[in-house]
Design an enzyme around this catalytic site. Structure first.
Site, short mmCIF file in Angstrom:
data_model
loop_
_atom_site.label_atom_id
_atom_site.label_comp_id
_atom_site.label_asym_id
_atom_site.label_seq_id
_atom_site.Cartn_x
_atom_site.Cartn_y
_atom_site.Cartn_z
CG HIS A 1 37.70 45.87 40.58
ND1 HIS A 1 38.35 45.17 39.59
CD2 HIS A 1 38.65 46.24 41.47
CE1 HIS A 1 39.64 45.10 39.87
NE2 HIS A 1 39.86 45.74 41.00
NE ARG B 1 41.75 41.91 47.30
CZ ARG B 1 42.68 41.91 46.36
NH1 ARG B 1 42.48 41.26 45.25
NH2 ARG B 1 43.82 42.53 46.54
#
Ligand code: PNS
Length: 162
Positions: free
Chosen positions: A17, A90
């Site tokens: 993050h 991702r």
């Protein structure tokens, strides 16, 4: 002035993050990282704790603000005059889920809320808050996943002495 919101659960924030936050903060003049107050989930950290953790973890990035929201992202975005949501991708498994949310938000907001994706840096592509919590709950090493102060807080939650 280009502003964006980075919404998420952040339970807790990981280096993955933080990589997205740092990179998005270089693209936008102002980035609001907003923690979802999701009453259906039972998070490890309260919204207040997650907000405080994010504040500490991003204190060196001046154009990042931390907030929280409940309900629909499109409503929060409209109330705060935000038109771009940032999300990290991702892997291909994220893509299907993220594509659906992004398209729903765009449709429901009549095109007022668009989503921009940043691909997670390779060194963090394996990371998720869930796996970090699972590793920590068994006393495993999470030093490569979260900042040290976050790691300490996670172990405290699981009553694990490190
Ligand atoms: O970190 P997460 O849990 O993957 O973040 C998901 C989040 C917070 C971005 C998403 O669940 C969300 O925006 N929830 C708010 C409710 C909403 O607007 N739902 C409509 C999209 S289908």
């Amino acid at each position: 002035m280009k502003r964006a919101v980075y919404p998420g659960s952040f339970d807790p924030v990981t280096y993955g993050h933080l990589d997205i936050i740092r990179r998005a903060s270089e693209i936008f003049d102002s980035l609001i990282v907003s923690v979802l107050n999701n009453k259906e989930k039972s998070p490890l950290f309260s919204v207040e704790e997650r907000v405080n953790i994010l504040m500490e973890a991003t204190k060196d990035i001046p154009n990042v603000k931390i907030d929280s929201f409940s309900g629909l992202l499109i409503d929060y975005a409209a109330e705060n005059d935000l038109h771009i949501a940032v999300r990290g991708l991702r892997a291909i498994t994220d893509f299907e889920y993220e594509l659906q949310i992004a398209q729903t938000n765009r449709k429901l907001s009549n095109g007022k809320l668009d989503t921009m994706f940043l691909t997670t840096s390779l060194e963090y592509a394996y990371l998720s808050s869930s796996s970090v919590k699972e590793i920590a709950s068994f006393g495993g090493d999470i030093s490569q996943c979260v900042p040290d102060f976050v790691g300490k807080l996670i172990y405290e939650k699981y009553k694990i002495r490190k």
